[in-house]
Scaffold this active site. Sequence first.
Site, mmCIF file in Angstrom:
data_model
loop_
_atom_site.group_PDB
_atom_site.id
_atom_site.type_symbol
_atom_site.label_atom_id
_atom_site.label_comp_id
_atom_site.label_asym_id
_atom_site.label_seq_id
_atom_site.Cartn_x
_atom_site.Cartn_y
_atom_site.Cartn_z
ATOM 1 N N ARG A 13 0.848 -1.182 0.000
ATOM 2 C CA ARG A 13 0.000 0.000 0.000
ATOM 3 C C ARG A 13 0.892 1.244 0.000
ATOM 4 O O ARG A 13 2.070 1.176 0.318
ATOM 5 C CB ARG A 13 -0.903 0.009 1.226
ATOM 6 C CG ARG A 13 -1.917 -1.105 1.277
ATOM 7 C CD ARG A 13 -2.596 -1.147 2.638
ATOM 8 N NE ARG A 13 -3.208 0.141 2.959
ATOM 9 C CZ ARG A 13 -3.342 0.631 4.192
ATOM 10 N NH1 ARG A 13 -2.882 -0.052 5.234
ATOM 11 N NH2 ARG A 13 -3.926 1.792 4.392
ATOM 12 N N SER A 27 0.441 4.051 1.908
ATOM 13 C CA SER A 27 0.432 4.873 3.120
ATOM 14 C C SER A 27 1.842 4.989 3.680
ATOM 15 O O SER A 27 2.725 4.181 3.383
ATOM 16 C CB SER A 27 -0.496 4.266 4.170
ATOM 17 O OG SER A 27 0.067 3.086 4.712
ATOM 18 N N LYS A 52 -1.820 -8.395 10.698
ATOM 19 C CA LYS A 52 -3.160 -8.331 11.283
ATOM 20 C C LYS A 52 -4.233 -8.016 10.250
ATOM 21 O O LYS A 52 -5.421 -8.252 10.496
ATOM 22 C CB LYS A 52 -3.208 -7.299 12.412
ATOM 23 C CG LYS A 52 -3.101 -5.853 11.982
ATOM 24 C CD LYS A 52 -3.142 -4.924 13.183
ATOM 25 C CE LYS A 52 -3.048 -3.457 12.789
ATOM 26 N NZ LYS A 52 -4.174 -3.006 11.953
ATOM 27 N N ASP A 53 -3.842 -7.494 9.083
ATOM 28 C CA ASP A 53 -4.802 -7.179 8.027
ATOM 29 C C ASP A 53 -5.134 -8.377 7.155
ATOM 30 O O ASP A 53 -6.082 -8.321 6.357
ATOM 31 C CB ASP A 53 -4.268 -6.051 7.132
ATOM 32 C CG ASP A 53 -4.184 -4.712 7.847
ATOM 33 O OD1 ASP A 53 -4.927 -4.516 8.832
ATOM 34 O OD2 ASP A 53 -3.376 -3.871 7.415
ATOM 35 N N SER A 102 -12.100 -0.053 15.527
ATOM 36 C CA SER A 102 -11.995 -1.492 15.776
ATOM 37 C C SER A 102 -13.082 -1.966 16.741
ATOM 38 O O SER A 102 -13.165 -1.485 17.874
ATOM 39 C CB SER A 102 -10.610 -1.806 16.362
ATOM 40 O OG SER A 102 -10.574 -3.084 16.947
ATOM 41 N N ARG A 110 -13.062 -4.845 18.114
ATOM 42 C CA ARG A 110 -12.332 -5.532 19.186
ATOM 43 C C ARG A 110 -11.912 -4.557 20.273
ATOM 44 O O ARG A 110 -12.128 -4.803 21.468
ATOM 45 C CB ARG A 110 -11.095 -6.247 18.614
ATOM 46 C CG ARG A 110 -10.175 -6.818 19.703
ATOM 47 C CD ARG A 110 -8.866 -7.341 19.124
ATOM 48 N NE ARG A 110 -8.096 -6.325 18.439
ATOM 49 C CZ ARG A 110 -7.289 -5.449 19.046
ATOM 50 N NH1 ARG A 110 -7.168 -5.467 20.358
ATOM 51 N NH2 ARG A 110 -6.613 -4.569 18.340
ATOM 52 N N ARG A 111 -11.314 -3.447 19.860
ATOM 53 C CA ARG A 111 -10.848 -2.475 20.849
ATOM 54 C C ARG A 111 -12.014 -1.887 21.647
ATOM 55 O O ARG A 111 -11.904 -1.690 22.863
ATOM 56 C CB ARG A 111 -10.053 -1.376 20.145
ATOM 57 C CG ARG A 111 -8.690 -1.864 19.653
ATOM 58 C CD ARG A 111 -8.024 -0.873 18.725
ATOM 59 N NE ARG A 111 -6.675 -1.331 18.379
ATOM 60 C CZ ARG A 111 -6.022 -0.972 17.284
ATOM 61 N NH1 ARG A 111 -6.594 -0.140 16.410
ATOM 62 N NH2 ARG A 111 -4.806 -1.414 17.043
ATOM 63 N N ARG A 147 -11.098 6.633 11.274
ATOM 64 C CA ARG A 147 -10.479 6.081 10.069
ATOM 65 C C ARG A 147 -9.376 7.032 9.617
ATOM 66 O O ARG A 147 -9.240 8.135 10.136
ATOM 67 C CB ARG A 147 -11.517 5.923 8.942
ATOM 68 C CG ARG A 147 -12.634 4.934 9.201
ATOM 69 C CD ARG A 147 -12.172 3.490 9.159
ATOM 70 N NE ARG A 147 -11.356 3.196 7.995
ATOM 71 C CZ ARG A 147 -11.829 3.048 6.753
ATOM 72 N NH1 ARG A 147 -13.120 3.149 6.517
ATOM 73 N NH2 ARG A 147 -11.015 2.785 5.752
ATOM 74 N N ARG A 162 -5.177 10.219 11.806
ATOM 75 C CA ARG A 162 -5.776 9.794 13.067
ATOM 76 C C ARG A 162 -5.185 10.553 14.256
ATOM 77 O O ARG A 162 -5.905 10.895 15.202
ATOM 78 C CB ARG A 162 -5.595 8.277 13.247
ATOM 79 C CG ARG A 162 -6.616 7.471 12.459
ATOM 80 C CD ARG A 162 -6.461 5.989 12.707
ATOM 81 N NE ARG A 162 -5.490 5.397 11.789
ATOM 82 C CZ ARG A 162 -4.989 4.179 11.934
ATOM 83 N NH1 ARG A 162 -5.321 3.435 12.974
ATOM 84 N NH2 ARG A 162 -4.146 3.696 11.053
ATOM 85 N N CYS A 213 -16.677 -14.515 10.382
ATOM 86 C CA CYS A 213 -16.868 -14.183 11.789
ATOM 87 C C CYS A 213 -16.924 -12.670 11.979
ATOM 88 O O CYS A 213 -16.036 -11.945 11.537
ATOM 89 C CB CYS A 213 -15.750 -14.777 12.621
ATOM 90 S SG CYS A 213 -15.826 -14.312 14.369
#
Length: 295
Positions: free
Chosen positions: A12, A14, A86-87, A129, A131-132, A149, A155, A240
Amino acid sequence: MNAGRTLRLATRGSAQARTQAQAVADALMAANPGSTVELVFVETLGDRTQHDNVPLHTIGGQGVFVKEVQSAVLRGDADMAAHSAKDLPSLTADGLHLAAFCARRDARDVLIGSTLAGLANGAPVATGSVRRRAQLKVGRPDLHFLELRGNIHTRLGKVPEGGAIVMAAAALQVLDLVSEISDYLPPASFVPSPGQGCVAVECRVDDDDIAALLATIDHVPTRLAVEVERAFLAELGSGCSMPVGAHAADGRLTVFLGAADGARHITESIMLPSDHELAVARSAELARSLHDQLQ
């Protein structure tokens, strides 16, 4: 092997992705004198949809930052691809091979703007997230969550007044921005995403030369840990939607699984067998058990 050849590494565009991909390129060239590695920049769906009013899970969740990068390798536009591990979806894409897991950086989540203890009742916390959010709600159900985002610097400019944002420590390490961190969240309670802090590199399954080249930068302890974490995620299935964390370190696997409705969660830590195949199987078994408990 590959001496004098220019190798193409897709990533990517970024700042974080470019910087960590360049680190991979530098490591490859150092370990394989005579090889040259150039970066191939690819825009992903996640990059094109970077608005706070578009939550990540609504545009595809896992895979939105990697699919186009993987496609560049499969088309032959690049020889290999670097990703934040993690992505990556829990199942490796057809035609590709995870050939290297680079040495892991700090896997923890962090707060920027305030410590957790310093957040007032009802304070705003921004994170994209699920999860967070689920993990923070366990001890601080009073917090008010905002969507977040954008790239790292964007951010960092969105810390809400009187509140904080949540990010991965590794992302800030990559860009030499750890001075921005207000609080490190302990992974025993705030279990990181599977693979967090690791950069993984893929190549085509039939490209033995590139696979051999990538083996020179594969960090075995990181690979073993991340494979155990990914086994937990894979057992839950690609569809999931539950908040999931898994972190393997020092012979232990710590996991977090939240119910889809957000009402219940389980955090559990187990000792792992010393045999890697048994450890992977134990991780998958734990996923099945916790999933059944939350149904």
